[in-house]
Design an enzyme around this catalytic site. Structure first.
Site, PDB file in Angstrom:
ATOM      1  N   GLU A 161      13.047  -1.342  -0.894  1.00 37.12           N
ATOM      2  CA  GLU A 161      13.062  -0.716   0.448  1.00 37.12           C
ATOM      3  C   GLU A 161      13.700   0.376   0.455  1.00 37.12           C
ATOM      4  O   GLU A 161      14.717   0.743  -0.142  1.00 37.12           O
ATOM      5  CB  GLU A 161      14.384  -1.719   1.282  1.00 37.12           C
ATOM      6  CG  GLU A 161      14.189  -1.769   2.674  1.00 37.12           C
ATOM      7  CD  GLU A 161      14.710  -0.479   3.270  1.00 37.12           C
ATOM      8  OE1 GLU A 161      14.105   0.380   3.351  1.00 37.12           O
ATOM      9  OE2 GLU A 161      15.717  -0.692   3.612  1.00 37.12           O
ATOM     10  N   CYS A 191      17.679   4.248   7.140  1.00 39.52           N
ATOM     11  CA  CYS A 191      16.341   4.239   6.786  1.00 39.52           C
ATOM     12  C   CYS A 191      15.340   3.704   7.830  1.00 39.52           C
ATOM     13  O   CYS A 191      14.203   4.260   7.827  1.00 39.52           O
ATOM     14  CB  CYS A 191      16.164   2.842   5.642  1.00 39.52           C
ATOM     15  SG  CYS A 191      16.643   1.436   6.294  1.00 39.52           S
TER      16      CYS A 191
END
Ligand code: TXE
Length: 504
Positions: free
Chosen positions: A245, A279
């Site tokens: 990720e 993010c």
């Protein structure tokens, strides 16, 4: 200043490093730097713990994970205080982050058996004499390499799901947030004292690399795309699989019929909360031409009122990673040099370690502020003809993690959401998908691959196991040298009936 040397597991690392409050630079604690042998030792004991943990019943693991969840809920105040001190984020944001992590532990614990447990599947006409069973077995030991921006929520997306699936975990948190991670791991040991099912190893990228090269069965990595490539290269040596990720450049698209107040409010929070160090934070906004100026006015109004600081009233905190300030500065300078305008803040907003809110307009699409992950409290806003153009520009990115669409027309909003190449999209809100534990979370391109959260997140930490059990003799034994030509003719006749029909 409180300085304590922490060591975990069987090893006693020789070197140590401090962890600091990013707002004040005060040292919080000192942690050991795990070397190669220390990491190998931790992974070895994790394998023993994994056998024990995998040998418990689904119910036993579930009870223990729910006990951990309950512990975190009861001590949320203490953990939040530590997250606040070590990352600089406001206390309420720390609490919110922990609450989300709790929701995920709860979901993973309650759903592991349903998603992964043995189930009968159809065996089909050709194999009708076979009983077919599918189950998902734990991998063994999962190495989790974590980030610092959400030190509880983000690694928990791997830790809770890997544990619920029956794995042991060796956790290498970011060197910026070892104290939070130490607390988390110790809290797990309170409810599972028998074996080191969840272990902490601390250190910088070198320690992470040792973990990637060790005898773990999978690596769950969260961080930059550049580091993910190094981790993959290290994992390649043992063909160790990885879920990655790696951040994003999320866009928010505003349709002409959108609720502009709601869109501006969400864009401001999505861009600024946690100082933009998210993010799935909003980094780009594309607004339908007709409402561009009204939207911008509302966004300016909201963002100009938001203030960073380390006092209790501050809306967001300092930049946690000191080097990130230079990245943000570079992106703003590049945007301005290419003809962009700062309509809120600008280069003067940078007052290390804090950065005030910045809105950039008229920024060319190829500039850094639009193309690269900024990870700061800045946002670019640009007009587009319609939702379609917004989707096209949003998709023209190396990243593909999250996105948002604001539209009153449900059909148009959902159509745009489906066309966005990101792993997750929120319609008429931001980041809401992260709080829905049944939804998988992850991206594509430079945002990484694989999924945490939800059923896919549980399966990510397992290997599918397929079993056929012969329940009666077959009419025709196909897997025998005694098979005859007549048997094959029968089979081909059956195949013609079953599969030979013409399709138009
Ligand atoms: O990340 P790194 P950093 C992005 C964000 C940020 C940038 C850099 O844009 O500006 O990444 O942040 C470990 N082998 N995100 O420097 O280097 C390291 O110790 C194995 C997005 O923090 O990727 C840490 O635990 N491990 C993001 C973790 O990797 C290694 C969250 C992440 O560090 C290693 C954080 C190596 N060779 C940053 N080198 C998100 N996806 O939310 C480092 N590490």
């Amino acid at each position: 200043m409180v300085t304590t040397l922490r060591t975990q597991g069987p090893a006693r690392p020789a070197d140590s490093f401090p962890t600091m409050n990013p707002a004040t630079s005060e040292v919080i604690a000192t942690f050991g730097v795990f070397g190669e042998d220390d990491v190998a030792g931790a992974v070895e004991s994790a394998h023993r713990a994994a056998s024990w943990w995998a040998g418990l019943s689904w119910k036993d693991r579930r009870t223990r994970l729910l006990a951990w969840k309950s512990y975190l809920t009861r001590y949320i105040g203490r953990l939040a205080e530590l997250v606040h001190t070590e990352t600089g984020k406001p206390l309420a944001d720390a609490q919110l982050e922990i609450l989300l992590a709790i929701v995920h532990i709860d979901w993973a614990a309650r759903n592991a058996r349903k998603v992964l447990g043995p189930r009968r599947v159809r065996s089909g006409l050709v194999a009708i004499n076979q009983a077919a069973t599918l189950e998902y077995q734990p991998l063994g030991v999962v190495g989790v390499i974590g980030p610092w921006n959400y030190p509880v929520f983000t690694p928990m997306g791997s830790i809770a799901y890997a544990l619920a699936a029956g794995n042991a975990v060796v956790f290498k948190p970011s060197e910026l947030t070892p104290a939070v991670s130490d607390w988390l791991v110790s809290s797990f040991a309170e409810v599972v004292p028998e074996q080191p099912v969840l272990q902490l190893i601390t250190g910088d990228g070198r320690t992470g690399e040792f973990l990637a090269r060790s005898a773990v069965n999978k690596i769950a990595f969260t961080g930059s795309a550049a580091t993910a490539k190094k981790v993959m290269a290290a994992c390649a040596e043992n063909l160790t699989p990885i879920v990655a990720e790696c951040g994003g450049k999320d866009a928010l698209i505003v349709a002409a019929d959108a609720d502009l107040d709601a869109a501006a409010d969400a864009a401001a929070w999505g861009a600024l909360s946690n100082a933009g160090q998210t993010c799935v934070g909003v980094e780009r906004v594309y607004v339908a031409d007709g409402v561009y100026h009204s939207f911008l006015e509302k966004l300016i109004d909201r963002m100009a009122q938001v203030r960073p600081g380390d006092d209790r009233e501050a809306d967001y905190g300092p930049m946690t990673l000191p080097g990130q300030v230079e990245v943000v500065e570079r992106h703003i300078a590049d945007a301005l040099a290419r003809g962009g305008r700062a309509v809120v803040g600008g280069l003067a907003s940078i007052r290390k370690p804090f950065i005030g809110p910045v809105i950039l307009t008229e920024v060319p699409e190829e500039s850094r502020a639009v193309a690269e992950e900024t990870f700061g409290p800045t946002v670019t806003v640009a007009p587009v003809a319609d939702l379609d153009e917004g989707v096209r520009l949003a998709n023209a990115s190396r990243y593909g993690l999250g996105s948002s669409v604001f539209a009153r027309n449900k059909k148009a909003g959902m159509a745009a959401a489906r066309s966005l190449r990101s792993g997750m999209t929120a319609v008429n809100s931001v980041i809401s998908f992260a709080g829905v534990p049944s939804l998988p979370f992850g991206g594509s391109g430079d945002s990484g691959f694989g999924r945490i959260h939800g059923a896919d997140g549980l399966r990510e930490f397992t290997r599918p196991k397929s079993i056929t059990r012969q329940r009666m003799k077959p009419m025709v034994n196909l897997t025998s040298f005694s098979r005859t030509d007549q048997d094959m003719r029968k089979l081909l006749n059956l195949a013609t009936v079953l599969h030979g029909r013409r399709y138009k």
